[in-house]
Design a protein around this motif. Structure first.
Motif, PDB file in Angstrom:
ATOM      1  N   SER A 176      29.088  69.446  21.744  1.00 26.57           N
ATOM      2  CA  SER A 176      27.586  68.952  21.405  1.00 26.57           C
ATOM      3  C   SER A 176      27.008  68.729  20.593  1.00 26.57           C
ATOM      4  CB  SER A 176      26.957  70.467  22.451  1.00 26.57           C
ATOM      5  OG  SER A 176      26.548  71.687  22.079  1.00 26.57           O
ATOM      6  N   CYS A 216      22.191  67.515  18.576  1.00 23.79           N
ATOM      7  CA  CYS A 216      22.622  68.124  19.182  1.00 23.79           C
ATOM      8  C   CYS A 216      21.944  67.691  20.611  1.00 23.79           C
ATOM      9  CB  CYS A 216      21.895  69.859  19.337  1.00 23.79           C
ATOM     10  SG  CYS A 216      22.860  71.010  20.474  1.00 23.79           S
ATOM     11  N   GLU A 218      23.221  68.548  23.851  1.00 17.91           N
ATOM     12  CA  GLU A 218      22.422  69.514  25.036  1.00 17.91           C
ATOM     13  C   GLU A 218      21.764  71.075  24.863  1.00 17.91           C
ATOM     14  OE1 GLU A 218      26.143  70.560  26.630  1.00 17.91           O
ATOM     15  OE2 GLU A 218      26.474  68.818  27.343  1.00 17.91           O
TER      16      GLU A 218
END
Length: 461
Positions: A176, A216, A218
């Motif tokens: 992620s 990133c 999430e």
């Protein structure tokens, strides 16, 4: 090429000049994720010539500022106070001036092109009305090789080692969060400085620098920007910096709201520290003092009389052996326990103030404090990890910027926050600064990782 330039200068009858020669070998790599997208190797050779044009100006043509400067020129430490307004009684006659202008030249240029370019620069210099000053004098010196560990390898080898360290930090962080894009530059530069007053010095520098974007996805999709600069082959430091950037970006993805508006105990850290301390470096510059933008003098208590926190000590670091004028550079104490010990700057303003020219410094070192960062965080705080653009105004002392990520501790919980802005004044907080025990080094700064500041205004929700 230098001899060709000297011949042109002699032909035009230009007496004073400075010639800069720069030979640069570099490797530049551009990555998309971990994949190399573009790689370039460059070899650059260029010359910059600065010519000086002396002339005289009648007193009646002088501006008020120029008339004031006639009395300031012979200011010597202890003899006059720069706080006192000089009288307007200036001897009738002429004022000696020294204009300057620079032009960039290339080895491919023929003699006529070189001469024409220098003539144009000299003409431009005749319109630059600086009060006269003494140029730097010197002798021919031995070549100074780079003292850093990067010098033991080629730019290609340094690129390989540092890029491997940078991407190694990404290996165990999951899918992620990742390095979205990266640019790395590895350079070896040899400079030579020759002037009309005998200066002939040369030296080598090696550095690796670059920037990268961490993404990133999430719980929300965010990106953060980071840069780095090293004069040593410090792969471990780079790997650690990237690891922290990855963790910081994950925290930013979990931040959804801004802190409430109010007054906070603010902790600044990392990349912000060099900018924060730059206030004292700028205020102690001879140009700022001569032009009366700064009231600093040798012996000034730069933090004020009532220091309740840590006393400030700053050392100016010579990241290169010579200044752009050929002045020998050495480490110098700038502030010792809150007391100013050095006024620094180039030959022009040093001459006006009657002090030693030191050259302009880019590197600083600050001793760490005795308070661990963990102890700073035992009471309510707002620890700002990153700004959109953290700035320090060297004239007013105001600092701040828009908050991209901070951690707010209210005594019970720690919450990541984003948004809002900091608007502080170094004049209001410098007496109670507390420096961290942890050390931080990046680029031209080495010193405390963090500083705790009381009573800083934050605009939020």
């Amino acid at each position: 090429m230098i001899e060709r330039i000297k011949n042109s200068l002699k032909k035009i009858e230009i007496a004073d000049y400075t010639i800069h020669e720069m030979k640069q070998e570099s490797v530049e790599c551009f990555f998309i994720r971990r994949n190399l997208d573009v790689k370039r190797r460059t070899n650059l050779l260029e010359y910059t010539v600065t010519v000086f044009c002396p002339f005289e100006k009648m007193e009646e043509e002088l501006s008020v500022e120029e008339k004031l400067s006639m009395e300031k020129e012979h200011f010597m430490e202890g003899e006059h106070s720069m706080e006192e307004e000089p009288s307007m009684e200036v001897a009738a006659g002429k004022k000696k001036m020294l204009g300057s202008s620079s032009v960039q030249l290339y080895p491919e240029m023929d003699e006529e092109e070189i001469t024409t370019a220098i003539q144009s620069a000299y003409h431009a210099a005749s319109f630059v009305e600086n009060p006269w000053y003494e140029l730097v004098s010197g002798t021919a010196e031995e070549f100074v090789p780079s003292s850093g560990t990067l010098a033991g390898h080629s730019p290609e080898e340094n690129m390989k080692k540092m890029s491997e360290a940078l991407f190694a930090a990404e290996e165990n962080c999951g899918e992620s969060v990742f390095l979205n894009s990266t640019e790395i530059f590895s350079k070896r530069i040899v400079r030579r400085i020759v002037n009309s007053r005998g200066v002939d010095v040369s030296y080598e520098t090696c550095e690796v620098f670059g920037e990268y974007v961490v993404q990133c996805v999430e719980p929300q999709d965010v990106e953060t920007y980071h840069d780095f600069s090293y004069r040593d082959l410090d792969t471990e430091a780079l790997r650690k910096d990237v690891e922290e950037a990855l963790e910081m970006t994950q925290s930013r993805a979990r931040a959804f709201s801004a802190p409430a508006a109010g007054t906070y105990r603010v902790i600044l850290s990392g990349e912000q520290m060099r900018t924060f301390f730059q206030y004292y470096v700028s205020r102690s510059g001879s140009g700022m003092i001569y032009q009366k933008y700064s009231s600093y003098r040798i012996g000034t208590q730069v933090q004020g009389e009532n220091v309740r926190g840590d006393s400030l000590t700053i050392t100016l670091k010579a990241v290169e052996p010579y200044s752009h004028e050929g002045i020998p550079m050495k480490d110098r104490p700038l502030v010792d326990n809150g007391v100013l010990t050095t006024i620094h700057g180039d030959s022009r303003f040093a001459y006006y103030l009657g002090i030693e020219p030191t050259g302009n410094y880019r590197g600083i070192s600050v001793p760490v404090g005795s308070t661990p960062l963990s102890q700073m965080k035992t009471e309510a705080y707002l620890h700002i990890i990153s700004f959109s653009d953290f700035q320090m105004d060297s004239f007013s002392g105001h600092f701040g910027g828009e908050i991209r990520l901070a951690f707010l501790y209210n005594g019970d919980t720690v919450t990541p926050v984003t948004g809002g802005s900091v608007n502080g004044s170094i004049m209001e907080v410098q007496g109670n600064m507390v420096f961290s025990k942890e050390r931080y080094k990046n680029g031209n700064y080495e010193g405390p990782f963090a500083v705790s500041l009381e009573g800083v205004q934050v605009a939020g929700v």
